[in-house]
Write an enzyme that holds these catalytic residues in place. Structure first.
Site, PDB file in Angstrom:
ATOM      1  CG  ASN A 105      -1.727   1.230   1.393  1.00  0.00           C
ATOM      2  OD1 ASN A 105      -1.781   2.059   0.485  1.00  0.00           O
ATOM      3  ND2 ASN A 105      -2.377   1.383   2.530  1.00  0.00           N
ATOM      4  CE  LYS A 137      -0.142   3.270   4.780  1.00  0.00           C
ATOM      5  NZ  LYS A 137      -0.017   3.368   6.226  1.00  0.00           N
ATOM      6  CG  HIS A 164      -5.655   1.938   5.361  1.00  0.00           C
ATOM      7  ND1 HIS A 164      -5.210   2.888   6.258  1.00  0.00           N
ATOM      8  CD2 HIS A 164      -4.637   1.062   5.200  1.00  0.00           C
ATOM      9  CE1 HIS A 164      -3.969   2.595   6.604  1.00  0.00           C
ATOM     10  NE2 HIS A 164      -3.596   1.486   5.979  1.00  0.00           N
ATOM     11  CD  GLU A 212      -2.850   5.535   6.683  1.00  0.00           C
ATOM     12  OE1 GLU A 212      -2.901   5.541   5.446  1.00  0.00           O
ATOM     13  OE2 GLU A 212      -1.887   5.043   7.316  1.00  0.00           O
ATOM     14  N   GLY A 214       2.921   2.601  10.789  1.00  0.00           N
ATOM     15  CA  GLY A 214       3.868   3.711  10.618  1.00  0.00           C
ATOM     16  C   GLY A 214       4.577   4.105  11.894  1.00  0.00           C
ATOM     17  CB  SER A 261       5.765  -1.409  12.022  1.00  0.00           C
ATOM     18  OG  SER A 261       5.353  -0.067  12.234  1.00  0.00           O
TER      19      SER A 261
END
Ligand code: 13P
Length: 253
Positions: free
Chosen positions: A9, A11, A98, A100, A176, A216
């Protein structure tokens, strides 16, 4: 046997030239290795680079997915991209729900459900994300949170439709942050998710569903995460932006 999947992904990262370089690097590295025949590599670049990615994918071993889709079929929805458009570009996968998008764009389980319906109608496999935030984990509420996301986002589907679903468990506190769920934490919740699917659709459907871990994930920890019986691969953010790291993860099974 359910598929092992490593999906990148990207992003909102990379320019046109950078995307071209990264896809080329991934393509070159895939040519040099022998992937387990049961492993599917997917890259999910931003919308403007999807055509470039699908062009390269024709002569490589990766498939292409989008990062988002509209919950509407077509029409006056400025800025949106429909499942029909993705289908017409021959995309096979699309990330939905997701964290986010849930946090910054108010994507609810009901919206996730409509996006999943759109994708299935157009023959695209949804990669549906779920996962708890740190406070929920600290209150030991991860099971309840994930159960609600899966139930409200997916359990309106028939068993036949559900067979096209890929699930990504992504604890928000691990995205992240450099903090990864331990292999035990990942296995525990992946087994829980598979149990929910078995309860709803039967063991055979549950056994065929790929459940990915995200948060991560790196070449250094992918092996111990993927070694768990219910962890079928990863949805990779930061490490998917470097060909070496991404391929290192794809070969960690
Ligand atoms: P990181 O791998 O950068 O933690 O991101 C995970 C993720 O959100 C993938 O969708």
């Amino acid at each position: 046997m359910r598929k092992h999947i490593v999906a990148g992904n990207w992003k909102m990262n990379k320019t046109f030239e950078e995307a071209d370089e990264l896809i080329n690097d991934i393509k070159d590295q895939l040519e040099e290795i022998t992937l387990d025949r049961n492993t599917q590599v997917i890259i999910c670049p931003p919308f403007p680079f999807l055509e470039m990615a699908t062009d390269y994918s024709e002569e490589s071993y990766f498939a292409v997915g989008a990062q988002n889709v509209s919950d509407q079929e077509s029409g006056a929805y400025t800025g949106e991209v429909s499942a029909a458009m993705l289908e017409s570009m021959e995309l096979e996968y699309c990330i939905v729900g997701h964290s986010e998008r849930r946090a910054y764009y108010h994507e609810t389980d009901e919206i996730v459900a409509r996006k999943v319906d759109q994708l299935l109608k157009h023959g695209i496999s949804p990669i549906v994300c779920c996962g708890e935030v740190l406070e929920e984990r600290e209150a030991n509420r991860q099971f309840e949170v994930v159960k609600k996301q899966i139930t409200d986002g997916l359990f309106h589907l028939t068993a036949e439709q559900f067979a096209n679903i890929i699930i990504a468990y992504e604890p928000v506190w691990a995205i992240g942050t450099g903090k990864t769920a331990t292999p035990e934490q990942a296995q525990e919740i992946h087994a829980f998710i598979r149990g929910l699917i078995a309860e709803k659709y039967g063991q055979a459907v549950a056994d065929e569903t790929s459940i990915l871990y995200g948060g991560s994930c790196k070449p250094g920890n992918a092996k111990e995460l993927f070694a768990n019986p219910d962890v079928d691969g990863g949805l990779i953010g930061g490490a998917s932006l470097k060909a070496n790291d991404f391929i290192g993860i794809a070969t960690a099974f």
